[in-house]
Design a protein around this motif. Structure first.
Motif, short mmCIF file in Angstrom:
data_model
loop_
_atom_site.label_atom_id
_atom_site.label_comp_id
_atom_site.label_asym_id
_atom_site.label_seq_id
_atom_site.Cartn_x
_atom_site.Cartn_y
_atom_site.Cartn_z
N PRO A 113 3.74 4.66 -17.01
CA PRO A 113 4.93 5.53 -17.06
C PRO A 113 4.57 7.02 -17.05
N ASP A 114 3.38 7.37 -17.53
CA ASP A 114 2.97 8.78 -17.55
C ASP A 114 2.35 9.24 -16.23
N GLY A 115 2.31 8.37 -15.20
CA GLY A 115 1.82 8.76 -13.88
C GLY A 115 0.36 8.45 -13.62
N LEU A 116 -0.33 7.85 -14.57
CA LEU A 116 -1.74 7.47 -14.39
C LEU A 116 -1.81 6.10 -13.73
N ALA A 166 6.64 10.61 -4.73
CA ALA A 166 8.07 10.59 -4.38
C ALA A 166 8.82 9.47 -5.10
N GLY A 167 8.11 8.64 -5.87
CA GLY A 167 8.76 7.57 -6.62
C GLY A 167 9.00 6.30 -5.82
N PHE A 193 0.84 -1.19 0.00
CA PHE A 193 0.00 0.00 0.00
C PHE A 193 0.88 1.24 0.00
N PHE A 194 0.51 2.21 -0.84
CA PHE A 194 1.23 3.47 -0.90
C PHE A 194 0.24 4.62 -0.88
N THR A 195 0.65 5.73 -0.31
CA THR A 195 -0.16 6.95 -0.33
C THR A 195 0.19 7.73 -1.60
#
Length: 151
Positions: free
Chosen positions: A110-113, A44-45, A36-38
């Protein structure tokens, strides 16, 4: 002397089988493990690029957009510090709405979606998914009314 060699061979064979079984179990566990990530951690990668994971927080008010096909929904998940755009194709839970807690499972493009394969929403007035509640607590922006009843 012969029985001693047989015992050693049996013990060595048993240890080899145990080692292979342990490796297979750990491999299966690793491939099914979802972290799980926020949104702040994703920005922040810290989130993996090639693996599925969960992202959670609140559905940003005014961010829900439905596509013409009736099944694809785009929305933004926020932890009040950062946001991440999410795209989901499927039937959303009945309790999914803007300003409510959500946890989405999928992969990051890769585009952040974030392409979600599953979306989970809160189920009553006093509950929020534990991971989402923790993310909001870390951001320091929750009210007592939205605190989880569960540790």
């Amino acid at each position: 002397m012969k029985t001693r060699h047989k015992r050693i061979a049996l013990i060595a064979g048993g240890l080899a089988v145990l080692g292979v079984a342990t490796a297979l179990v750990l491999s299966a566990f690793q491939s099914n493990l979802l972290f799980f990530f926020t949104p702040t951690q994703v920005a922040a990668g810290e989130a993996p690029q090639e693996r599925a994971f969960r992202v959670g927080g609140m559905v940003q008010t005014g961010s829900v957009r439905r596509e013409g096909d009736g099944l694809t929904v785009n929305f933004v998940v926020t932890d009040t510090a950062k946001t991440i755009p999410v795209s989901y194709t499927g039937i959303l839970p009945d309790l999914f709405s803007e300003g409510k807690g959500v946890v989405a499972q999928g992969k990051l493009d890769p585009d952040g979606l974030f392409r979600a394969q599953e979306v989970l929403a809160k189920h009553d007035e006093n509950y929020m998914p534990r991971e989402a509640q923790h993310a909001l607590d870390q951001a320091g922006k929750t009210s007592d009314a939205t605190r989880s009843q569960y540790p």
